[in-house]
Write an enzyme that holds these catalytic residues in place. Sequence first.
Site, mmCIF file in Angstrom:
data_model
loop_
_atom_site.group_PDB
_atom_site.id
_atom_site.type_symbol
_atom_site.label_atom_id
_atom_site.label_comp_id
_atom_site.label_asym_id
_atom_site.label_seq_id
_atom_site.Cartn_x
_atom_site.Cartn_y
_atom_site.Cartn_z
ATOM 1 N N CYS A 190 46.286 -40.740 78.739
ATOM 2 C CA CYS A 190 46.760 -41.817 79.607
ATOM 3 C C CYS A 190 48.194 -42.193 79.245
ATOM 4 O O CYS A 190 48.542 -42.314 78.065
ATOM 5 C CB CYS A 190 45.846 -43.031 79.479
ATOM 6 S SG CYS A 190 46.446 -44.498 80.353
ATOM 7 N N ASP A 197 42.211 -37.844 78.528
ATOM 8 C CA ASP A 197 41.719 -37.543 79.872
ATOM 9 C C ASP A 197 41.303 -36.076 79.888
ATOM 10 O O ASP A 197 42.118 -35.189 79.613
ATOM 11 C CB ASP A 197 42.811 -37.776 80.923
ATOM 12 C CG ASP A 197 43.238 -39.232 81.026
ATOM 13 O OD1 ASP A 197 42.361 -40.109 80.909
ATOM 14 O OD2 ASP A 197 44.437 -39.482 81.232
#
Length: 282
Positions: A190, A197
């Site tokens: 992120c 992620d």
Amino acid sequence: MSVYDKHQALSRLTLGKPTPYHDRYDAALLQPVPRSLNRDPLGIYPDSLPFHGADIWTLYELSWLNNRGVPQVAVGEMHLNAESLNLIESKSFKLYLNSFNQTTFDSWESVRATLANDLAHCAQGDVSVTLFKLSELEGQPLAGFTGECIDDQDIQIDNYNFNADYLATNEQDAPVVEETLVSHLLKSNCLITHQPDWGSVQIHYRGKRINREALLRYIVSFRHHNEFHEQCVERIFNDLMHYYQPEKLSVYARYTRRGGLDINPWRSNTPFNAPNGRLPRQ
């Protein structure tokens, strides 16, 4: 680290900050992020986009009250056109959806229309929203990306810092092919919180054959890279176009769920169908 992660447009976001939860409808909770933040450094401008595409969101935690006070639940699917000026920041999207929890709506269509209107206003672009009853989704099998997986190559990797120059390892006399390549090793972080992620990526192209070892090293180099999902997909598209100049190119990534939302961006310079089937990790 991204070159724009300290941009003033990001400083007002609730992402990464303690935030109260609202259970009464509030469209103001939605927060936009200008797509220009990552597009400008890549030389991508709205009047000459090199691709079309969408950000496909799945909304798993969506609930409201009907006119008799009975909670309703649905799974939502939202398609945000890649030509929109802004992307939707995901934590703000979660907080916005939470604000439906104790709010009364006249009908499912009223909920759908409210979502579509608010999201389009925030993103400054075209949005479509579909709501599904749980019974409509029961029994659906897990999907998979079609294509050849490049993950099982017998290579050694010891550098996990982003480097687009891995793609420079191409063959000048490589034959022209049309193929679809898949990797499940896409992991970025992120832009704000640096939380991991996890994603899978499918690349379909027609052009000089892409060096698969170089492509895998390039994908793995995202492991320490901080950008939003949508930005990573556009970076991959842009880098492949730069190094290989394929006649046709489509990049489609599906990321794992966080906060009741998953984000699945695709970008293409050719007609492309992006099936919204849930992958095993989703």
